[in-house]
Design an enzyme around this catalytic site. Structure first.
Site, PDB file in Angstrom:
ATOM      1  N   ASP A  40       2.230   1.955   3.329  1.00  0.00           N
ATOM      2  CA  ASP A  40       3.204   1.015   3.916  1.00  0.00           C
ATOM      3  C   ASP A  40       4.629   1.492   3.687  1.00  0.00           C
ATOM      4  O   ASP A  40       5.525   1.231   4.478  1.00  0.00           O
ATOM      5  CB  ASP A  40       3.122  -0.364   3.248  1.00  0.00           C
ATOM      6  CG  ASP A  40       1.774  -1.016   3.385  1.00  0.00           C
ATOM      7  OD1 ASP A  40       1.055  -0.692   4.340  1.00  0.00           O
ATOM      8  OD2 ASP A  40       1.455  -1.858   2.520  1.00  0.00           O
ATOM      9  N   HIS A  62       0.886  -1.159   0.000  1.00  0.00           N
ATOM     10  CA  HIS A  62       0.000   0.000   0.000  1.00  0.00           C
ATOM     11  C   HIS A  62       0.930   1.218   0.000  1.00  0.00           C
ATOM     12  O   HIS A  62       2.005   1.177   0.617  1.00  0.00           O
ATOM     13  CB  HIS A  62      -0.830   0.101   1.276  1.00  0.00           C
ATOM     14  CG  HIS A  62      -1.738  -1.054   1.562  1.00  0.00           C
ATOM     15  ND1 HIS A  62      -1.313  -2.199   2.167  1.00  0.00           N
ATOM     16  CD2 HIS A  62      -3.065  -1.207   1.355  1.00  0.00           C
ATOM     17  CE1 HIS A  62      -2.337  -3.029   2.313  1.00  0.00           C
ATOM     18  NE2 HIS A  62      -3.412  -2.453   1.834  1.00  0.00           N
TER      19      HIS A  62
HETATM   20  C1  XLS Z   1      -7.475  -6.755   4.348  1.00  0.00           C
HETATM   21  C2  XLS Z   1      -7.003  -6.975   3.001  1.00  0.00           C
HETATM   22  C3  XLS Z   1      -5.835  -6.100   2.593  1.00  0.00           C
HETATM   23  C4  XLS Z   1      -5.711  -6.097   1.100  1.00  0.00           C
HETATM   24  C5  XLS Z   1      -4.925  -4.969   0.551  1.00  0.00           C
HETATM   25  O1  XLS Z   1      -8.244  -7.531   4.883  1.00  0.00           O
HETATM   26  O2  XLS Z   1      -6.710  -8.319   2.825  1.00  0.00           O
HETATM   27  O3  XLS Z   1      -4.671  -6.536   3.216  1.00  0.00           O
HETATM   28  O4  XLS Z   1      -5.163  -7.278   0.650  1.00  0.00           O
HETATM   29  O5  XLS Z   1      -5.494  -3.746   0.841  1.00  0.00           O
END
Ligand code: XLS
Ligand code: NI
Ligand code: NI
Length: 438
Positions: free
Chosen positions: A105, A102
């Protein structure tokens, strides 16, 4: 590498099932050919930035157990650079080819979107160099539009059009960066695209917003020439009580209503599938049947807790059934297996991250090998083909291909005195057959 976060220096390698080393691959042999493709190309593993480097080990009752150095540095950009170093150290150590992130991140938010975008770009430039030096690739990028409080009532589905506009600006930049890094896909998980109570919610309006937003993302992807698909990631709940991207079927309805099946596919996650009351393999098979299978967030949910526990996937019989559907779907094209999984909060040693990935990579490899055996053997496939075999007869093909009508079929049924004869579904026999490969 500039850092050495882990206790070992040499990359983890395939040593075969009899290896006595705790950090070796017993089943994942990257160059081994499975049904005409190397295991590396079948599996396309990716390390997830957020779980591996950003999560500090907190839960609703307590905070940071991991005490990673970069969570406690005053200079946030220095911390971001350190995380980048460790991400690439991790990829090299694991011999994993891809990573996912993200925007939030990889870089600090700063005081404005302008500052945030600049931070993201600066770290992406570092990625670019590291990717060239190590031959690592980006499986997908995505924008975090759920952590900051501005998104508490939703991102693109927020009642406030200013939030919608802000999201457009954020996704535009994240998609630009993903394209610059040659990302294979771009993901949209609707973290807070849903609602808490109908008392303050206009569902119809919010769905219109979601659709327009998705259309704009696709339009922009074409404008900049981003080649990969946009992947929606279904999830039924958490953080909101009810999320609009509930499951594969619900996402497909949205995609199909816009006619975007060629541009938008799905990122299916094990934990989300079981939260939606489905099996993982059901969601993969349905996405494939509807022509929107894209990629996978590989993890494991807890069958008792009703929460997205995001554990590393380890259950080999379950993985075998999932890989059976992945192989039947033709395997990955742009997609791959992103470890959307985190270690438990007591697993505080850096090396715990390696053990987690190695174990799950091996479990995936075994799932793949077992599924390939099932397909190559052909017994299961033949039983299923036979079950539908009568559809190949011309009179039955005619019904399917629109050459018959309700009344013409009715006339034939009466003329022939047709009486369908039930046949066993042989479920237990088939379950025994599957176990014989495991
Ligand atoms: C959350 C999601 C997230 C997505 C990416 O539950 O799995 O991690 O994979 O935003
Ligand atoms: Ni996910
Ligand atoms: Ni998840």
């Amino acid at each position: 590498m500039m850092t050495s976060f882990y206790s070992r220096k040499d990359p983890i390698r395939y040593e075969g099932p009899s290896s006595s080393s705790e950090l070796a691959y017993r089943w994942y042999n990257p160059d081994q050919n499975v049904m005409g493709k190397s295991m590396r190309d079948h599996l396309r593993f990716a390390v997830a930035y957020w779980h591996t480097l950003c999560w500090p080990g907190g839960d609703p009752f307590g905070g940071d157990t991991f005490q990673r150095q970069w969570h406690h540095m005053a200079d946030e950009m220095a911390a971001a650079r350190m995380k980048a170093d460790i991400m690439f150290e991790t990829l090299v150590m694991l011999d994993v080819d891809f990573f996912c992130f993200h925007d939030l991140d990889i870089a600090p938010e700063g005081k404005s979107l302008k500052e945030f975008n600049a931070n993201v770009t600066e770290i992406a430039k570092i990625f670019e160099k590291k990717m060239a030096a190590t031959n690592k690739k980006l499986l997908w990028g995505t924008a975090n539009m759920f952590s900051n409080r501005r998104f508490m009532a939703g991102a693109a589905t927020n009642p406030d059009p200013d939030v919608f506009a802000y999201c457009a600006a954020q996704v535009k930049h994240c998609l630009d960066v993903t394209k610059d890094l040659d990302g294979a896909n771009y993901v949209m998980w609707g973290g807070r695209e849903g609602y808490e109570t109908l008392l303050n919610t206009n569902i119809g309006h919010e769905l219109e917003q979601a659709k327009r937003f998705l259309s704009m993302v696709v339009e922009y992807k074409h404008k900049i020439g981003f080649k990969g698909p946009i992947l929606l990631e279904p999830k039924p709940q958490e953080p909101t009580k009810h999320q609009y991207d509930y499951d594969v079927a619900t996402c497909y309805a949205m995609i199909a209503s816009l006619g975007l099946q060629n541009d938008v596919k799905l990122n299916v996650e094990q934990n989300h599938a079981i939260l939606a009351g489905h099996t993982f393999e059901h969601e993969i098979a349905l996405a494939s049947a509807l022509g929107v299978f894209g990629s996978i967030d590989i993890n494991r949910g807890d069958y008792q807790s009703g929460w997205d526990t995001d554990q590393f996937a380890m259950n080999i019989p379950e993985m075998s059934l999932a890989f059976l559907e992945i192989l039947k779907a033709g395997g990955f094209t742009t997609g791959g297996l992103n470890f959307d999984a985190k270690i438990r909060r007591q697993s505080i040693d850096p090396d715990d991250l390696l053990h987690a990935h190695v174990g799950s990579i091996d479990a995936c490899a075994r799932g793949l090998l077992i599924a390939a055996k099932i397909l190559e053997d052909g017994k299961l496939g033949k039983i299923v083909d036979d079950r539908y075999g009568k559809w190949n007869e011309p009179k039955n093909q005619a019904m399917l291909k629109g050459k018959e009508t309700l009344d013409s079929i009715a006339a034939r049924v009466h003329a022939e005195g047709l009486e369908p004869q039930p046949k066993s579904g042989r479920q237990e026999r088939l379950e025994n057959l599957i176990n014989s490969y495991i």
